[in-house]
Design an enzyme around this catalytic site. Sequence first.
Site, mmCIF file in Angstrom:
data_model
loop_
_atom_site.group_PDB
_atom_site.id
_atom_site.type_symbol
_atom_site.label_atom_id
_atom_site.label_comp_id
_atom_site.label_asym_id
_atom_site.label_seq_id
_atom_site.Cartn_x
_atom_site.Cartn_y
_atom_site.Cartn_z
ATOM 1 C CB CYS A 2 32.548 27.846 10.344
ATOM 2 S SG CYS A 2 31.954 28.009 8.671
ATOM 3 N NE ARG A 27 36.406 25.162 14.017
ATOM 4 C CZ ARG A 27 36.256 23.947 14.494
ATOM 5 N NH1 ARG A 27 37.237 23.386 15.137
ATOM 6 N NH2 ARG A 27 35.135 23.291 14.333
ATOM 7 C CD1 TRP A 75 36.977 26.220 4.290
ATOM 8 C CD2 TRP A 75 35.071 25.073 4.092
ATOM 9 N NE1 TRP A 75 37.165 25.252 3.325
ATOM 10 C CE2 TRP A 75 36.013 24.535 3.185
ATOM 11 C CE3 TRP A 75 33.795 24.503 4.137
ATOM 12 C CZ2 TRP A 75 35.729 23.470 2.345
ATOM 13 C CZ3 TRP A 75 33.508 23.441 3.292
ATOM 14 C CH2 TRP A 75 34.470 22.927 2.419
ATOM 15 C CG ASN A 99 31.031 24.877 12.637
ATOM 16 O OD1 ASN A 99 31.142 24.579 11.460
ATOM 17 N ND2 ASN A 99 31.688 24.243 13.593
ATOM 18 N N GLY A 100 28.293 24.647 10.423
ATOM 19 C CA GLY A 100 27.536 23.459 10.012
ATOM 20 C C GLY A 100 26.655 23.760 8.823
ATOM 21 C CD GLU A 484 49.695 12.135 4.499
ATOM 22 O OE1 GLU A 484 48.578 11.849 4.019
ATOM 23 O OE2 GLU A 484 49.880 13.126 5.214
ATOM 24 C CE LYS A 488 50.008 16.558 4.388
ATOM 25 N NZ LYS A 488 49.112 15.690 4.900
ATOM 26 C CD GLU A 491 46.535 18.300 2.612
ATOM 27 O OE1 GLU A 491 45.549 18.272 3.355
ATOM 28 O OE2 GLU A 491 47.646 17.857 2.981
ATOM 29 C CG HIS A 507 48.546 -2.541 -15.189
ATOM 30 N ND1 HIS A 507 48.408 -3.524 -16.146
ATOM 31 C CD2 HIS A 507 49.244 -3.093 -14.177
ATOM 32 C CE1 HIS A 507 48.972 -4.643 -15.714
ATOM 33 N NE2 HIS A 507 49.495 -4.404 -14.524
ATOM 34 C CE LYS A 604 45.346 20.377 11.879
ATOM 35 N NZ LYS A 604 45.921 19.579 10.807
#
Length: 609
Positions: A2, A27, A75, A99-100, A484, A488, A491, A507, A604
Amino acid sequence: MCGIVAAVTQRNIINFLLENIKRLEYRGYDSSGLAIINKNNNFSRVRCVGKVNELIEKTKKKKLFGTIGLAHTRWATHGKVSEKNTHPHISSHIAIVHNGIIENSFQLRSLLTKQGYIFYSETDTEVIVHLLHWEQKKTGKSLLEVMRNSLMKLQGNYSMVVMDSHNPSKLIAVCSGCPLIIGLGTKENFIASDQIALLNITKRFIYLKEGDIAIVKRENIKIFNKDNSIIKRKIIKSDVKYESVKKGKYKHYMEKEIYEQPKSIRNTLKNRLKNNTSIYFPELGLKEINIFLHLEHIQIVACGTSYHAAMVSKHWFESIANIPCDVEVASEFSSRKLAVRKKSFFITLSQSGETADTLRALRISKKLGYLGNLTICNMKGSSLVQESDNYLLTKAGVEIGVASTKSFTTQLTVLLMLVAKIVSIKKKENDIEKKIVKILTILPYRIEEILKKNKEIQNIAKKLYNKKNILFLGRGDQYPIAMEGALKLKEISYIHAEAYPSGELKHGPLALIDKNMPIIITAPKNSLLEKTKKNIQEICTRGGLIYIFSDEEINLEKNITLLKVPYVEEIIAPIFYIVPLQLLAYYIALSKGTNIDQPRNLAKSVTVE
Ligand code: G6P
C-alpha cells in the site's frame, strides 16, 4: 504494501495526488483512490479497482478542486479487491488512508457495530475511521487527542493519514511499524510512504519514527513522539535524482535495472576502495571493528531476493573468513524459540529496509544477546537503518521493478567487501582483502560482458516461454543463484520454477525429468564442475531438456544447449551468473506478455507480516 500520498497546499492538488500516487504503484496495485476537501468543506472521493491509470481517467472527468487531500494505492489484505474496499475510507467528516494491518479489527468492528456504525467495506481501515469518529463524538476533543486515545485501542503495525472536513487546514499522520515521510515545501507540505513519490517536488524530508504523530499544515509541522512530547526530527536532504526514477529508453524498469548493474556496482564500490588495496566503510567505527575482531559466528536474516544474497554470503563467510554463518528467512527466525550461538553478530539484509518480517526479526534479536547488529540496506532513511546499531548502504539507486535485480548484485558486492574486511581485522593481515579489492574492481566489466549475451538469452527464452515448469540446478555458491533464478522466473512469468542443489537431483526431482522438462544449470569452471557434469549426464540419460550457462566447453548431446559465457573469477561467479538468469526471466516474461514491473499479487515492499 500500500502506498500513501497526501498534501496540504495552496493550489489544486488533484494532479499532485494522481501523479505521485502513480509513483507508489509498486507498493500495491489492486485498486486506488483519493479524497479531497472541496470548496463546500465536504469530501469528494474517487475510487476504482485496477491500476492508477484507471483512477487518473476517472478523476479527470470529474474536474475536482481542493487544496488538501490524500490518495492511496492498495495491496489487499483485509477484504477482497473491490471498489468498496478501496481507500480512502470515510466516517462522516473524517477520511483516512492506511498502510498495515490492525490485528484486533474484528473485536473493534463488533464494538462499533453495537454503537450503530454501518460498515461499507470489509477492511480493517474502516474500523479505524469509525473509531476516530466515535471517540470524537463521545469526547468532543480535537482530532489529535482523539487520535492518541484511539491508537491505544489499536493493535498491529500501521501508518495512516487522516483529514477532517470540519477542520480543513491540517493532515494528521501516524507512523507505527510502517514507513511514512514528510516532504517539506514552501507554504505547502506533503506526506508519502516513500520519498520516490515526492522527488519531483522536494528534496527535503523528515522520516517519522516509530510512534510519531505529526500535524501537517501548510505553514508548519508539529511532531509528537510516543511519549506525547513535541520533538524536532532531523531534516534529511535526499541525493536521489528524480531522473533516476524514470524508465528512459527501456521498456520496463526491470530491464533498465538489469542493465544498470555495472553502474550500480561501481557506485557501491565508490569511495570504499582505498588505494586499490583495502576496503573502507566510513559508516563503521572503532566499536564495530572491535566486534568484528571478537565475533565467532554470524547470523543473517532476510526475505526473498535478499535471503538468496545472504545464502551466497554464507559460502563466503565460511570459505574465505572461516566464520560459521547461519542464514534464515525472517518470518521463520521470528516464529520459533532461538538458541543464539556464542559471540554471534546479527545481520539483516533488505532492499527497502521496511520488510515487516525482517524488522520484527531485528527487534527480537535485540533481546537475545547478540554482540551487535548491522543492516545492509538500499534505503538510507528506512526503518531497518534507523533501528539497527550500524548500517551499510548498497547504493543500487532507486529500484522500481517489483522483482529485485540490481539490489541483489549490490548486496552481494557489499557482503563480499564485508567478508574481506572482517578477514583482515581478524587475521591482522590484508592479503585476502587486497585480492578481493582487485577482483571487485573488475566485477562491473565482467557484468558488462555477460550483458552482451542478451540476444542469445532471448533465443533461449523463445524456446521456454510456453513451458509450465522449469527446474533450476546449482552446486555450492551456485545453488542460491539457482534459487534466485527460479524466483525471478516465477515472480514475473508465473511459470512454476523450482531450484535444487544439483546433488539432490537423484533424491527426488529426477522423477520429474522427461522430454518436456527444461532444466537450467549454471556451471562455472571450478572444483565442483566435474560433479555437476555427472548430474548433467544423469539428466541426459533420462531425456531432459538441458540449458547450461558455463565458461567451460561441455560435450554437447542432442538435448543440451550450452550458452558459453565469458570467463569470471571464481569468488565473484555468483554475482556474475545471476545476470543471465535475470535476463532469461525477463525475456520469457516479455514473450508471455505479463506485467513485468508489477506482477500479479506481489508488492515491492512487504510491510505486513
Ligand atoms: C518482496 C519483494 C522482493 C524482495 C522481498 C524482500 O517480496 O517483492 O523483490 O526481495 O520483498 O524485500 P527487501 O526489501 O527486504 O529486500
